[in-house]
Design a protein around this motif. Structure first.
Motif, PDB file in Angstrom:
ATOM      1  N   UNK A 258      -3.328   2.596   7.900  1.00 10.65           N
ATOM      2  CA  UNK A 258      -3.793   2.156   6.589  1.00 10.65           C
ATOM      3  C   UNK A 258      -3.479   3.105   5.654  1.00 10.65           C
ATOM      4  N   UNK A 259      -4.232   2.574   4.090  1.00  7.25           N
ATOM      5  CA  UNK A 259      -4.790   3.559   3.513  1.00  7.25           C
ATOM      6  C   UNK A 259      -5.171   2.801   1.901  1.00  7.25           C
ATOM      7  N   UNK A 260      -6.529   3.365   1.913  1.00  8.69           N
ATOM      8  CA  UNK A 260      -7.654   2.475   0.812  1.00  8.69           C
ATOM      9  C   UNK A 260      -7.606   3.371  -0.491  1.00  8.69           C
ATOM     10  N   UNK A 261      -7.253   2.643  -1.713  1.00  6.35           N
ATOM     11  CA  UNK A 261      -7.283   3.790  -3.118  1.00  6.35           C
ATOM     12  C   UNK A 261      -8.760   2.877  -3.691  1.00  6.35           C
ATOM     13  N   UNK A 262      -9.325   2.810  -4.445  1.00  2.00           N
ATOM     14  CA  UNK A 262     -10.352   2.662  -5.012  1.00  2.00           C
ATOM     15  C   UNK A 262     -10.937   3.416  -6.304  1.00  2.00           C
ATOM     16  N   UNK A 263     -11.269   2.814  -7.607  1.00  3.19           N
ATOM     17  CA  UNK A 263     -11.550   3.575  -8.501  1.00  3.19           C
ATOM     18  C   UNK A 263     -12.302   1.756  -9.768  1.00  3.19           C
ATOM     19  N   UNK A 264     -11.877   2.969 -10.955  1.00  2.00           N
ATOM     20  CA  UNK A 264     -12.282   2.019 -11.824  1.00  2.00           C
ATOM     21  C   UNK A 264     -11.157   2.103 -12.713  1.00  2.00           C
ATOM     22  N   UNK A 265     -11.069   0.527 -13.457  1.00  2.00           N
ATOM     23  CA  UNK A 265     -10.041   0.360 -14.311  1.00  2.00           C
ATOM     24  C   UNK A 265     -11.200  -0.382 -15.845  1.00  2.00           C
ATOM     25  N   UNK A 266     -10.002  -0.827 -16.696  1.00  2.00           N
ATOM     26  CA  UNK A 266     -10.301  -0.920 -18.288  1.00  2.00           C
ATOM     27  C   UNK A 266     -12.356  -0.209 -18.637  1.00  2.00           C
ATOM     28  N   UNK A 267     -12.286   0.643 -18.373  1.00  2.00           N
ATOM     29  CA  UNK A 267     -13.206   1.896 -19.096  1.00  2.00           C
ATOM     30  C   UNK A 267     -13.801   1.706 -19.537  1.00  2.00           C
ATOM     31  N   UNK A 268     -12.432   1.662 -21.030  1.00  2.00           N
ATOM     32  CA  UNK A 268     -12.902   1.706 -22.361  1.00  2.00           C
ATOM     33  C   UNK A 268     -13.723  -0.121 -23.009  1.00  2.00           C
ATOM     34  N   UNK A 269     -13.307  -0.425 -22.143  1.00  2.00           N
ATOM     35  CA  UNK A 269     -14.350  -1.761 -22.181  1.00  2.00           C
ATOM     36  C   UNK A 269     -13.094  -2.624 -23.819  1.00  2.00           C
ATOM     37  N   UNK A 270     -12.614  -2.321 -23.986  1.00  2.00           N
ATOM     38  CA  UNK A 270     -11.337  -2.720 -25.280  1.00  2.00           C
ATOM     39  C   UNK A 270     -11.540  -4.075 -25.245  1.00  2.00           C
ATOM     40  N   UNK A 271     -10.726  -4.557 -23.959  1.00  2.00           N
ATOM     41  CA  UNK A 271      -9.484  -6.164 -23.732  1.00  2.00           C
ATOM     42  C   UNK A 271     -10.838  -6.384 -22.784  1.00  2.00           C
ATOM     43  N   UNK A 272     -11.108  -6.101 -21.826  1.00  2.00           N
ATOM     44  CA  UNK A 272     -12.422  -6.791 -21.026  1.00  2.00           C
ATOM     45  C   UNK A 272     -13.203  -5.730 -19.990  1.00  2.00           C
ATOM     46  N   UNK A 273     -14.778  -6.045 -19.807  1.00  2.00           N
ATOM     47  CA  UNK A 273     -15.198  -5.432 -18.871  1.00  2.00           C
ATOM     48  C   UNK A 273     -14.890  -4.954 -18.073  1.00  2.00           C
ATOM     49  N   UNK A 274     -14.906  -3.510 -17.826  1.00  2.00           N
ATOM     50  CA  UNK A 274     -15.251  -2.696 -17.119  1.00  2.00           C
ATOM     51  C   UNK A 274     -15.191  -3.085 -15.368  1.00  2.00           C
ATOM     52  N   UNK A 275     -13.867  -3.173 -15.097  1.00  2.00           N
ATOM     53  CA  UNK A 275     -13.914  -3.813 -13.095  1.00  2.00           C
ATOM     54  C   UNK A 275     -13.314  -2.657 -12.301  1.00  2.00           C
ATOM     55  N   UNK A 276     -13.669  -3.131 -11.162  1.00  2.00           N
ATOM     56  CA  UNK A 276     -13.267  -2.293 -10.090  1.00  2.00           C
ATOM     57  C   UNK A 276     -12.008  -2.258  -9.909  1.00  2.00           C
ATOM     58  N   UNK A 277     -11.284  -1.600  -8.892  1.00  2.00           N
ATOM     59  CA  UNK A 277      -9.752  -2.007  -8.743  1.00  2.00           C
ATOM     60  C   UNK A 277      -9.527  -0.816  -7.280  1.00  2.00           C
ATOM     61  N   UNK A 278      -9.133  -2.101  -6.345  1.00  2.00           N
ATOM     62  CA  UNK A 278      -9.079  -1.943  -5.453  1.00  2.00           C
ATOM     63  C   UNK A 278      -7.510  -1.567  -4.953  1.00  2.00           C
ATOM     64  N   UNK A 279      -6.521  -0.662  -3.877  1.00  2.00           N
ATOM     65  CA  UNK A 279      -5.625  -1.131  -3.526  1.00  2.00           C
ATOM     66  C   UNK A 279      -5.304  -0.418  -2.059  1.00  2.00           C
ATOM     67  N   UNK A 280      -5.024  -1.546  -1.393  1.00  2.00           N
ATOM     68  CA  UNK A 280      -5.095  -1.330   0.271  1.00  2.00           C
ATOM     69  C   UNK A 280      -3.617  -1.735   0.580  1.00  2.00           C
ATOM     70  N   UNK A 281      -3.552  -1.047   1.706  1.00  2.00           N
ATOM     71  CA  UNK A 281      -1.829  -0.955   2.175  1.00  2.00           C
ATOM     72  C   UNK A 281      -1.431  -0.766   3.436  1.00  2.00           C
ATOM     73  N   UNK A 282      -1.577  -1.520   3.532  1.00  2.00           N
ATOM     74  CA  UNK A 282      -0.792  -1.224   5.544  1.00  2.00           C
ATOM     75  C   UNK A 282       0.619  -0.764   6.424  1.00  2.00           C
ATOM     76  N   UNK A 283       0.712  -0.497   6.842  1.00  2.00           N
ATOM     77  CA  UNK A 283       1.657  -0.118   8.116  1.00  2.00           C
ATOM     78  C   UNK A 283       1.760  -0.129   9.403  1.00  2.00           C
ATOM     79  N   UNK A 284       2.379  -1.030  10.504  1.00  2.00           N
ATOM     80  CA  UNK A 284       2.388  -0.904  11.555  1.00  2.00           C
ATOM     81  C   UNK A 284       4.097  -1.092  12.179  1.00  2.00           C
ATOM     82  N   UNK A 285       4.405   0.489  13.163  1.00  2.00           N
ATOM     83  CA  UNK A 285       5.148   0.686  13.256  1.00  2.00           C
ATOM     84  C   UNK A 285       5.796   0.788  15.117  1.00  2.00           C
ATOM     85  N   UNK A 286       6.656   0.539  15.790  1.00  2.00           N
ATOM     86  CA  UNK A 286       6.983   0.240  17.300  1.00  2.00           C
ATOM     87  C   UNK A 286       8.222   0.244  17.441  1.00  2.00           C
ATOM     88  N   UNK A 287       8.484   1.401  17.950  1.00  2.00           N
ATOM     89  CA  UNK A 287       9.845   1.119  18.143  1.00  2.00           C
ATOM     90  C   UNK A 287      10.153   1.680  20.256  1.00  2.00           C
TER      91      UNK A 287
END
Length: 287
Positions: A258-287
């Motif tokens: 698995x891979x987890x990335x996180x950070x902050x988005x909309x830091x300029x707060x021009x369109x909306x308030x700053x909010x956390x950003x999450x990107x989760x991905x998973x991988x399963x392989x069996x051969x």
């Protein structure tokens, strides 16, 4: 003497055959258990001597035989051998081959030495066959799995822009175009993008739409870029270059990751308030 009624027929012959079949089955099971008990399982973990990080997809072969396996995403391996002692050969791209003599079934730890020689990486972009980078007839820029894991970029496609002579044109949030030799454009029709040898361009558009139709970061093993006319081997559509995306072999990279990335988005707060950003991905392989 005991007598039987005329309508009763003894089944001694049938019972005798049943006992013989049962005895034969028990003998086969005992032989199988005995052969299985003679198998010795060798387990261990492979790490990099320099960073002490685990090394996945390391080839583990029994010397003198065709038997072998690969380490999983945690650098662990398990292999059954007929008897001890045995010699295991550990090999991986970017590391020196190492032989370890195993005399007991206890778990072992192997530290691979980094190969300091330049140009020893194996590429396939130049001649469509595995070739050492030093022997490649043309210039090849390569991102290995280690470089992709440590690069400071949101995803592997943006990391390609860090290579020499490569520019990434950002047309939108999810649409990026790779260009080389200064030919910057949105939707490069003069660049080939192949994923495991298959054309990755979008139907009807005649160019690749970034990484929207492609693998995730967890599935990418390496990326190779041929700049300019050196990619003529892949057809006239690659006069500006060719990008080869190689995915992970399910036989080498097995198990769950698995891979987890996180950070902050909309830091300029021009369109909306700053909010956390999450990107989760998973991988399963069996051969």
């Amino acid at each position: 003497m005991r007598t039987f009624p005329p309508y009763f027929k003894p089944k001694f012959r049938f019972m005798r055959k049943s006992y013989q079949f049962l005895a034969s089955s028990i003998a086969v099971l005992l032989i199988s258990f005995s052969a299985y008990a003679q198998q010795v399982t060798v387990k261990g973990t492979v790490r990099s001597q320099a960073s002490k990080e685990v090394v996945p997809a390391v080839s583990v072969a029994v010397k003198g035989t065709s038997q072998g396996t690969y380490t999983n995403a945690d650098g662990q391996f398990s292999i059954s051998v007929a008897k001890l002692p045995v010699t295991l050969i550990f090999s991986s791209i970017g590391y020196q081959d190492q032989e370890v003599n195993v005399t007991s079934a206890a778990s072992i730890s192997v530290d691979l030495k980094v190969n300091e020689a330049l140009g020893q990486e194996v590429v396939v972009a130049a001649t469509r066959t595995p070739t050492r980078l030093l022997e490649s007839p043309v210039t090849v820029e390569r991102l290995s799995s280690t470089a992709l894991r440590n690069v400071a970029a949101p995803n592997f496609y943006e990391a390609i822009g860090n290579l020499k002579g490569v520019d990434v044109h950002t047309a939108s949030l999810t649409f990026r175009t790779i260009t080389t030799r200064g030919f910057v454009s949105s939707g490069n029709t003069r660049l080939n993008q192949l994923m495991d040898g298959m054309d990755n361009q979008a139907p009807g558009l005649n160019f690749a739409v970034g990484s929207m139709v492609g693998p995730s970061d967890l599935d990418v093993e390496s990326v190779e870029v041929l700049s300019g006319a050196s990619s003529a081997l892949y057809g006239s559509g690659g006069m500006n270059g060719t990008v080869l995306i190689n995915t992970k072999n399910p036989f080498k990279y097995q198990g769950f990751s698995y891979n987890i990335k996180q950070g902050m988005m909309h830091v300029d707060q021009k369109q909306r308030a700053a909010a956390p950003f999450y990107d989760w991905s998973f991988r399963w392989a069996k051969a």
